[in-house]
Design a protein around this motif. Structure first.
Motif, mmCIF file in Angstrom:
data_model
loop_
_atom_site.group_PDB
_atom_site.id
_atom_site.type_symbol
_atom_site.label_atom_id
_atom_site.label_comp_id
_atom_site.label_asym_id
_atom_site.label_seq_id
_atom_site.Cartn_x
_atom_site.Cartn_y
_atom_site.Cartn_z
ATOM 1 N N LYS A 192 0.819 -1.222 0.000
ATOM 2 C CA LYS A 192 0.000 0.000 0.000
ATOM 3 C C LYS A 192 0.853 1.271 0.000
ATOM 4 C CE LYS A 192 -3.599 -2.477 2.594
ATOM 5 N NZ LYS A 192 -4.831 -2.389 3.380
ATOM 6 N N SER A 224 -4.083 -9.012 9.810
ATOM 7 C CA SER A 224 -5.218 -9.001 8.892
ATOM 8 C C SER A 224 -5.320 -7.658 8.176
ATOM 9 C CB SER A 224 -6.500 -9.278 9.679
ATOM 10 O OG SER A 224 -7.553 -9.513 8.790
ATOM 11 N N GLY A 225 -5.604 -7.697 6.873
ATOM 12 C CA GLY A 225 -5.870 -6.480 6.115
ATOM 13 C C GLY A 225 -4.663 -5.812 5.487
ATOM 14 N N GLN A 248 -10.792 -8.424 1.289
ATOM 15 C CA GLN A 248 -11.865 -7.645 1.892
ATOM 16 C C GLN A 248 -11.322 -6.362 2.481
ATOM 17 O OE1 GLN A 248 -15.393 -8.973 4.686
ATOM 18 N NE2 GLN A 248 -13.451 -9.638 5.484
ATOM 19 N N GLY A 262 -2.895 -6.951 3.091
ATOM 20 C CA GLY A 262 -2.881 -7.183 1.642
ATOM 21 C C GLY A 262 -2.167 -8.445 1.193
ATOM 22 N N LYS A 263 -2.132 -9.462 2.054
ATOM 23 C CA LYS A 263 -1.435 -10.707 1.705
ATOM 24 C C LYS A 263 -2.116 -11.407 0.527
ATOM 25 C CE LYS A 263 -1.928 -12.300 5.916
ATOM 26 N NZ LYS A 263 -2.601 -11.100 6.478
ATOM 27 N N SER A 264 -3.424 -11.619 0.635
ATOM 28 C CA SER A 264 -4.135 -12.309 -0.453
ATOM 29 C C SER A 264 -4.098 -11.480 -1.729
ATOM 30 C CB SER A 264 -5.587 -12.582 -0.049
ATOM 31 O OG SER A 264 -5.629 -13.392 1.108
ATOM 32 N N SER A 265 -4.150 -10.164 -1.579
ATOM 33 C CA SER A 265 -4.112 -9.284 -2.754
ATOM 34 C C SER A 265 -2.819 -9.477 -3.549
ATOM 35 C CB SER A 265 -4.211 -7.820 -2.332
ATOM 36 O OG SER A 265 -5.373 -7.606 -1.571
ATOM 37 N N ASP A 290 1.105 3.237 -2.237
ATOM 38 C CA ASP A 290 0.352 4.310 -2.922
ATOM 39 C C ASP A 290 -0.297 5.247 -1.904
ATOM 40 O OD1 ASP A 290 -0.993 1.610 -2.772
ATOM 41 O OD2 ASP A 290 -2.794 2.835 -3.033
ATOM 42 N N LYS A 320 -0.880 -1.017 -5.221
ATOM 43 C CA LYS A 320 -1.923 -1.759 -5.929
ATOM 44 C C LYS A 320 -1.804 -1.676 -7.452
ATOM 45 C CE LYS A 320 -5.362 1.900 -5.382
ATOM 46 N NZ LYS A 320 -6.675 2.192 -4.782
ATOM 47 N N THR A 352 -10.291 -12.660 6.697
ATOM 48 C CA THR A 352 -10.833 -13.014 5.388
ATOM 49 C C THR A 352 -10.338 -14.386 4.948
ATOM 50 O OG1 THR A 352 -10.655 -10.664 4.932
ATOM 51 C CG2 THR A 352 -11.215 -12.089 3.092
ATOM 52 N N THR A 353 -9.039 -14.616 5.104
ATOM 53 C CA THR A 353 -8.455 -15.904 4.738
ATOM 54 C C THR A 353 -8.501 -16.808 5.966
ATOM 55 O OG1 THR A 353 -6.983 -14.820 3.183
ATOM 56 C CG2 THR A 353 -6.364 -17.032 3.886
ATOM 57 N N GLY A 393 -4.401 -13.657 8.773
ATOM 58 C CA GLY A 393 -3.645 -12.728 9.611
ATOM 59 C C GLY A 393 -3.735 -13.185 11.058
HETATM 60 N N1 GTP Z 1 -4.501 1.233 -1.502
HETATM 61 C C1 GTP Z 1 -4.134 -0.057 -1.515
HETATM 62 N N2 GTP Z 1 -4.972 -0.993 -1.020
HETATM 63 C C2 GTP Z 1 -4.572 -2.293 -1.045
HETATM 64 C C3 GTP Z 1 -3.295 -2.687 -1.570
HETATM 65 N N3 GTP Z 1 -3.171 -4.041 -1.432
HETATM 66 C C4 GTP Z 1 -4.323 -4.457 -0.851
HETATM 67 N N4 GTP Z 1 -5.175 -3.434 -0.609
HETATM 68 C C5 GTP Z 1 -6.524 -3.514 0.024
HETATM 69 O O1 GTP Z 1 -6.393 -3.954 1.383
HETATM 70 C C6 GTP Z 1 -7.543 -4.706 1.793
HETATM 71 C C7 GTP Z 1 -7.138 -5.992 2.487
HETATM 72 O O2 GTP Z 1 -6.473 -6.848 1.568
HETATM 73 P P1 GTP Z 1 -6.385 -8.457 1.755
HETATM 74 O O3 GTP Z 1 -5.537 -8.950 0.630
HETATM 75 O O4 GTP Z 1 -7.717 -9.077 1.943
HETATM 76 O O5 GTP Z 1 -5.595 -8.569 3.152
HETATM 77 P P2 GTP Z 1 -5.068 -9.916 3.902
HETATM 78 O O6 GTP Z 1 -3.727 -9.561 4.459
HETATM 79 O O7 GTP Z 1 -5.124 -11.073 2.988
HETATM 80 O O8 GTP Z 1 -6.113 -10.058 5.124
HETATM 81 P P3 GTP Z 1 -6.519 -11.422 5.940
HETATM 82 O O9 GTP Z 1 -6.831 -12.498 4.964
HETATM 83 O O10 GTP Z 1 -7.710 -11.000 6.768
HETATM 84 O O11 GTP Z 1 -5.344 -11.742 6.831
HETATM 85 C C8 GTP Z 1 -8.364 -4.923 0.502
HETATM 86 O O12 GTP Z 1 -9.434 -3.995 0.522
HETATM 87 C C9 GTP Z 1 -7.374 -4.600 -0.612
HETATM 88 O O13 GTP Z 1 -8.034 -4.096 -1.775
HETATM 89 C C10 GTP Z 1 -2.426 -1.648 -2.096
HETATM 90 O O14 GTP Z 1 -1.295 -1.880 -2.544
HETATM 91 N N5 GTP Z 1 -2.899 -0.371 -2.030
#
Ligand code: GTP
Ligand code: MG
Ligand code: ZN
Length: 287
Positions: free
Chosen positions: A114, A164-165, A184, A167-170, A116, A142, A196-197, A215
């Motif tokens: 993130k 959590s949150g 999410q 951006g691991k899955s992203s 950005d 992103k 989420t995961t 997470g």
């Molecule tokens: N602005 C921005 N948002 C991002 C970026 N990467 C991910 N996100 C947002 O961050 C939020 C959480 O992303 P996830 O990939 O679900 O996070 P996670 O780490 O897998 O979360 P858990 O599975 O709950 O552990 C989502 O709304 C994504 O769209 C990024 O590089 N920039």
């Protein structure tokens, strides 16, 4: 690719094992005698045979290591994922994860997501903190396709670690459009009080394997031996043999090389402080 001539467990659903075997994923069951011993986990390398119309795991090969969170065996490296914002970046959290991973003898790679959402200066400041100390560091946003990670992942088993949150899955979704792992917004995730995961699975990327993992909500240091930590903090490791005492905790012992290097700013003050805080935490958690 030598490594993946091996047969590796990529996912476990109740008592059925998904095993990467001869270039494809097959479903296998475990021999009765296996279940009596050590339970196979994701990342385990196995010997597998096709018997009476089904694949059977005959043997689990010795593990090089295993992480508990996530529960994965034979991990080569951990990608410690932390967002620049949402949730807020935390040196404390990154460093605690570095310590836990290093204690398992697993190499940490720092991934800042993130970017950005923050200024270039702030990004550079975080990057310098870790690259100066010799860590591998990757910054993502992103708009990136995450291909910068390709070299890092090739031929290895990696895990994603981070709250959590972040951006691991992203990251995985951007590396391979076919994955479509559930992601999410953090506000929603926190509102539901759930991650989420929710399961462990190895995904094939760049000729390597990577585990998307839920997470964590807390880190536990109660079982950590302070002396072992003192030896294994990656920033200290090159110098520990030069402390006067072999059991030096680098706190108030005389002729401590770590404190000398700290004075010379050859060791990060941030990491040293986080290390001292973890020593206190271990004491507290043990009480
Ligand atoms: N602005 C921005 N948002 C991002 C970026 N990467 C991910 N996100 C947002 O961050 C939020 C959480 O992303 P996830 O990939 O679900 O996070 P996670 O780490 O897998 O979360 P858990 O599975 O709950 O552990 C989502 O709304 C994504 O769209 C990024 O590089 N920039
Ligand atoms: Mg996720
Ligand atoms: Zn010392």
């Amino acid at each position: 690719m030598t490594m993946f001539n091996k047969s590796v467990i990529t996912r476990i659903v109740s008592n059925r094992y998904h095993v990467y075997h001869n270039n494809k994923i097959v479903e296998a069951v475990a021999m009765g005698k296996l279940r009596l011993g050590q339970k196979p986990i994701v990342g385990d390398e196995v010997k597998i045979e096709f018997l009476e119309e089904k694949y059977v795991i005959q043997e689990v090969l010795p593990r090089r290591n295993s992480l508990i969170r996530p529960l994965v065996a034979n991990v080569d490296q951990a990608l410690i994922v932390m967002s620049a914002l949402e949730p807020d970046f935390s040196y404390t959290l990154v460093d605690r994860l570095i310590f836990l991973v290093a204690l398992e003898g697993i190499e940490p790679v720092i991934v800042l997501t993130k970017t950005d959402l923050i200024s270039e200066e702030k990004k550079n400041e975080i990057e310098l903190e870790y690259t100066q100390a010799g860590y591998r560091f990757i910054a993502l946003n992103k708009f990136d396709d995450a291909s910068e990670l390709s070299d890092v992942l090739a031929g290895k088993i990696s895990v994603l670690a981070g709250q959590s949150g972040v951006g691991k899955s992203s990251i995985l979704n951007r590396m391979n459009q076919d994955f479509s792992l559930q992601t999410q917004e953090i506000s929603k995730a926190l509102g539901r009080g759930k991650h989420t995961t929710r399961h462990n699975q190895l995904y094939n990327v760049e000729n390597g394997w990577i585990a998307d993992t839920p997470g964590f909500s807390s880190l536990n240091f109660s079982k950590v031996d302070p002396l072992e930590l003192a030896q294994k903090v990656p920033d200290f490791a090159p110098f520990v043999s030069e402390c006067r005492y072999r059991d030096c905790l680098h706190v108030s012992e005389p002729s401590c090389k770590i404190k000398e290097e700290l004075e010379k700013e050859k060791i990060s003050k941030v990491r040293y402080q986080n290390y001292c805080d973890v020593l206190d935490l271990i004491k507290e958690e043990r009480r």
